[in-house]
Design an enzyme around this catalytic site. Structure first.
Site, mmCIF file in Angstrom:
data_model
loop_
_atom_site.group_PDB
_atom_site.id
_atom_site.type_symbol
_atom_site.label_atom_id
_atom_site.label_comp_id
_atom_site.label_asym_id
_atom_site.label_seq_id
_atom_site.Cartn_x
_atom_site.Cartn_y
_atom_site.Cartn_z
ATOM 1 N N ASP A 49 2.344 10.459 43.889
ATOM 2 C CA ASP A 49 2.689 11.858 44.115
ATOM 3 C C ASP A 49 2.427 12.664 42.838
ATOM 4 O O ASP A 49 1.818 13.738 42.874
ATOM 5 C CB ASP A 49 4.160 11.957 44.535
ATOM 6 C CG ASP A 49 4.609 13.375 44.784
ATOM 7 O OD1 ASP A 49 3.921 14.123 45.504
ATOM 8 O OD2 ASP A 49 5.677 13.748 44.248
ATOM 9 N N GLU A 120 0.105 8.282 48.977
ATOM 10 C CA GLU A 120 0.562 8.437 47.597
ATOM 11 C C GLU A 120 0.615 7.084 46.886
ATOM 12 O O GLU A 120 0.230 6.979 45.720
ATOM 13 C CB GLU A 120 1.934 9.110 47.574
ATOM 14 C CG GLU A 120 1.885 10.572 47.971
ATOM 15 C CD GLU A 120 3.242 11.174 48.267
ATOM 16 O OE1 GLU A 120 3.302 12.411 48.418
ATOM 17 O OE2 GLU A 120 4.249 10.434 48.355
#
Length: 145
Positions: A49, A120
């Site tokens: 992320d 992610e």
């Protein structure tokens, strides 16, 4: 496991396949199979992320954006859950994941957040494998805004 088709889809080949395996392993699967929680995707998703944010912010600055508010707004638009979920789905990432039995039964990957977290984790694993350039190359290969 042979990941050659996934490598073709993401445009990157992992040097350390264990990192990819960790990125593709859900916590529920690890618990059911008595694997170490270290071998799951969770920490890699947090890292990925941040890596996605870093890459997008650098691009925005490189494209000439200088206003802090605009950088933040555009970054949010470019890497929100819906966008990242679509990236995961576009490469068929859920098919490579190691899901827990309940997750399989519920088809949990249809949740936007879950698919986004899987992508992610892939980005986080790529970062650890080959640095920001590895993650950037994957994003360049799969992202068609």
């Amino acid at each position: 496991m042979n990941y050659s088709d996934l490598y073709a889809k993401i445009g990157y080949t992992f040097k350390n396949v264990d990192l990819l395996t960790h990125a593709l392993t859900r916590t529920a699967y690890a618990r059911e199979n008595e694997l170490s929680m270290h071998d799951t995707m969770d920490s890699l998703a947090v890292l990925g992320d941040a890596v996605l944010d870093l890459i997008v912010i650098c691009r925005l600055i490189g494209d000439g954006e200088f206003d802090k508010g605009e950088i933040t707004r555009k970054k949010i638009d470019l890497v929100n859950m819906s966008v990242v979920r679509r990236l995961a789905e576009d490469i068929g990432l859920p098919a490579y994941m190691k899901w827990g039995k309940g997750e399989l039964r519920m088809q949990i990957w249809t949740s936007g957040r879950v698919s986004a977290e899987c992508f992610e984790a892939l980005m986080g694993a790529a970062y650890l494998d080959g640095g920001v350039e590895a993650s950037r190359s994957i994003l360049d290969h799969v992202w068609k805004p």
